[in-house]
Design a protein around this motif. Structure first.
Motif, PDB file in Angstrom:
ATOM      1  N   MET A  86      -9.720  -9.537 -19.851  1.00 36.40           N
ATOM      2  CA  MET A  86      -9.152  -9.813 -18.536  1.00 36.40           C
ATOM      3  C   MET A  86      -9.595 -11.196 -18.092  1.00 36.40           C
ATOM      4  O   MET A  86     -10.727 -11.581 -18.294  1.00 36.40           O
ATOM      5  CB  MET A  86      -9.645  -8.720 -17.577  1.00 36.40           C
ATOM      6  N   ASN A  87      -8.686 -11.916 -17.471  1.00 40.40           N
ATOM      7  CA  ASN A  87      -9.037 -13.247 -17.000  1.00 40.40           C
ATOM      8  C   ASN A  87     -10.014 -13.161 -15.834  1.00 40.40           C
ATOM      9  O   ASN A  87     -10.446 -12.092 -15.444  1.00 40.40           O
ATOM     10  CB  ASN A  87      -7.767 -14.023 -16.613  1.00 40.40           C
ATOM     11  N   ASP A  88     -10.341 -14.285 -15.266  1.00 43.40           N
ATOM     12  CA  ASP A  88     -11.333 -14.304 -14.187  1.00 43.40           C
ATOM     13  C   ASP A  88     -10.685 -14.208 -12.807  1.00 43.40           C
ATOM     14  O   ASP A  88     -11.259 -14.641 -11.817  1.00 43.40           O
ATOM     15  CB  ASP A  88     -12.213 -15.540 -14.294  1.00 43.40           C
ATOM     16  N   ALA A  89      -9.520 -13.622 -12.737  1.00 47.89           N
ATOM     17  CA  ALA A  89      -8.844 -13.442 -11.455  1.00 47.89           C
ATOM     18  C   ALA A  89      -9.661 -12.518 -10.571  1.00 47.89           C
ATOM     19  O   ALA A  89     -10.361 -11.626 -11.041  1.00 47.89           O
ATOM     20  CB  ALA A  89      -7.448 -12.857 -11.662  1.00 47.89           C
ATOM     21  N   GLU A  90      -9.554 -12.746  -9.283  1.00 51.43           N
ATOM     22  CA  GLU A  90     -10.165 -11.849  -8.312  1.00 51.43           C
ATOM     23  C   GLU A  90      -9.131 -10.811  -7.927  1.00 51.43           C
ATOM     24  O   GLU A  90      -8.034 -11.167  -7.493  1.00 51.43           O
ATOM     25  CB  GLU A  90     -10.623 -12.638  -7.086  1.00 51.43           C
ATOM     26  N   LEU A  91      -9.473  -9.546  -8.108  1.00 49.81           N
ATOM     27  CA  LEU A  91      -8.589  -8.450  -7.748  1.00 49.81           C
ATOM     28  C   LEU A  91      -9.192  -7.683  -6.596  1.00 49.81           C
ATOM     29  O   LEU A  91     -10.410  -7.527  -6.519  1.00 49.81           O
ATOM     30  CB  LEU A  91      -8.413  -7.492  -8.928  1.00 49.81           C
ATOM     31  N   PHE A  92      -8.334  -7.203  -5.710  1.00 51.46           N
ATOM     32  CA  PHE A  92      -8.789  -6.326  -4.643  1.00 51.46           C
ATOM     33  C   PHE A  92      -7.688  -5.330  -4.340  1.00 51.46           C
ATOM     34  O   PHE A  92      -6.528  -5.545  -4.701  1.00 51.46           O
ATOM     35  CB  PHE A  92      -9.187  -7.121  -3.389  1.00 51.46           C
ATOM     36  N   THR A  93      -8.062  -4.220  -3.738  1.00 55.29           N
ATOM     37  CA  THR A  93      -7.086  -3.202  -3.388  1.00 55.29           C
ATOM     38  C   THR A  93      -6.785  -3.250  -1.903  1.00 55.29           C
ATOM     39  O   THR A  93      -7.632  -3.624  -1.092  1.00 55.29           O
ATOM     40  CB  THR A  93      -7.587  -1.792  -3.751  1.00 55.29           C
ATOM     41  N   LEU A  94      -5.579  -2.861  -1.586  1.00 62.04           N
ATOM     42  CA  LEU A  94      -5.141  -2.767  -0.204  1.00 62.04           C
ATOM     43  C   LEU A  94      -4.189  -1.588  -0.143  1.00 62.04           C
ATOM     44  O   LEU A  94      -3.428  -1.352  -1.082  1.00 62.04           O
ATOM     45  CB  LEU A  94      -4.422  -4.059   0.197  1.00 62.04           C
ATOM     46  N   SER A  95      -4.252  -0.839   0.944  1.00 59.70           N
ATOM     47  CA  SER A  95      -3.372   0.308   1.087  1.00 59.70           C
ATOM     48  C   SER A  95      -2.147  -0.058   1.906  1.00 59.70           C
ATOM     49  O   SER A  95      -2.232  -0.798   2.890  1.00 59.70           O
ATOM     50  CB  SER A  95      -4.099   1.469   1.761  1.00 59.70           C
ATOM     51  N   ALA A  96      -1.022   0.508   1.510  1.00 63.02           N
ATOM     52  CA  ALA A  96       0.213   0.327   2.246  1.00 63.02           C
ATOM     53  C   ALA A  96       0.294   1.273   3.438  1.00 63.02           C
ATOM     54  O   ALA A  96       1.204   1.161   4.251  1.00 63.02           O
ATOM     55  CB  ALA A  96       1.403   0.574   1.317  1.00 63.02           C
ATOM     56  N   TYR A  97      -0.645   2.189   3.538  1.00 65.46           N
ATOM     57  CA  TYR A  97      -0.614   3.203   4.595  1.00 65.46           C
ATOM     58  C   TYR A  97      -1.774   3.030   5.562  1.00 65.46           C
ATOM     59  O   TYR A  97      -2.816   2.477   5.214  1.00 65.46           O
ATOM     60  CB  TYR A  97      -0.659   4.604   3.989  1.00 65.46           C
ATOM     61  N   GLU A  98      -1.555   3.526   6.760  1.00 61.27           N
ATOM     62  CA  GLU A  98      -2.578   3.541   7.813  1.00 61.27           C
ATOM     63  C   GLU A  98      -3.163   2.161   8.090  1.00 61.27           C
ATOM     64  O   GLU A  98      -4.369   1.987   8.214  1.00 61.27           O
ATOM     65  CB  GLU A  98      -3.679   4.557   7.477  1.00 61.27           C
ATOM     66  N   THR A  99      -2.275   1.169   8.163  1.00 64.32           N
ATOM     67  CA  THR A  99      -2.692  -0.185   8.488  1.00 64.32           C
ATOM     68  C   THR A  99      -1.610  -0.834   9.348  1.00 64.32           C
ATOM     69  O   THR A  99      -0.446  -0.448   9.283  1.00 64.32           O
ATOM     70  CB  THR A  99      -2.948  -1.030   7.218  1.00 64.32           C
ATOM     71  N   SER A 100      -2.010  -1.799  10.125  1.00 68.25           N
ATOM     72  CA  SER A 100      -1.034  -2.550  10.913  1.00 68.25           C
ATOM     73  C   SER A 100      -0.558  -3.749  10.102  1.00 68.25           C
ATOM     74  O   SER A 100      -1.236  -4.205   9.178  1.00 68.25           O
ATOM     75  CB  SER A 100      -1.673  -3.038  12.213  1.00 68.25           C
ATOM     76  N   ALA A 101       0.593  -4.262  10.467  1.00 69.20           N
ATOM     77  CA  ALA A 101       1.095  -5.464   9.803  1.00 69.20           C
ATOM     78  C   ALA A 101       0.108  -6.610   9.978  1.00 69.20           C
ATOM     79  O   ALA A 101      -0.146  -7.372   9.050  1.00 69.20           O
ATOM     80  CB  ALA A 101       2.470  -5.834  10.347  1.00 69.20           C
ATOM     81  N   GLU A 102      -0.472  -6.718  11.172  1.00 72.19           N
ATOM     82  CA  GLU A 102      -1.431  -7.792  11.425  1.00 72.19           C
ATOM     83  C   GLU A 102      -2.623  -7.703  10.477  1.00 72.19           C
ATOM     84  O   GLU A 102      -2.998  -8.701   9.844  1.00 72.19           O
ATOM     85  CB  GLU A 102      -1.921  -7.727  12.873  1.00 72.19           C
TER      86      GLU A 102
END
Length: 142
Positions: A1-17
């Motif tokens: 795997m390259n040295d990219a930074e990965l993170f998770t984000l949920s499409a639910y229970e969040t505001s657009a902001e």
């Protein structure tokens, strides 16, 4: 795997902001939507067709929906209907991804990106396969 930074984000229970603020704070250059279904009413502003417009317009990042990185319908159904617990779901998902050589696939498709958001479906009551994918790719969760 390259040295990219990965993170998770949920499409639910969040505001657009909060959603778009997180993308900007992580300097995201790819939002990788790994949800099996991204067009139902529960998606709200995170419907695939909306994100395909909003992500580039508001953050400059690319948006890709890749169902190859989503769980199979049967596996997801078992988890959402509480037939399978998190450990069983994660194990099943990992087996599905390993059978597809997900690390090589991911590198060949997304290796040019430096800051990748894995968009999943976590809620206060349910974890997401995006967390398992992050671990499979050798990254730690935030």
């Amino acid at each position: 795997m390259n040295d990219a930074e990965l993170f998770t984000l949920s499409a639910y229970e969040t505001s657009a902001e909060a959603f778009f603020k997180a993308l900007r704070e992580h300097h995201t250059d790819l939002v990788l939507d790994i949800r099996l279904k991204n067009e139902n009413q529960l998606c709200g502003f995170t419907k695939g067709r909306d994100l395909a417009f909003f992500v580039p317009a508001l953050t400059g990042a690319d948006y890709v929906h890749d169902v190859r990185l989503a769980p199979s319908p049967a596996l997801l159904d078992g988890y959402t209907k509480h037939v399978t617990n998190w450990d069983g779901y994660r194990e099943g998902y990992e087996k599905e991804m390993e059978a597809q050589d997900v690390a090589s696939y991911f590198q060949s498709r997304y290796g040019k990106y430096r800051h990748i958001c894995l968009l999943g479906t976590a809620t206060k009551k349910r974890r997401s396969h995006s967390e398992a994918l992050l671990e499979l790719l050798g990254k730690k969760t935030d």
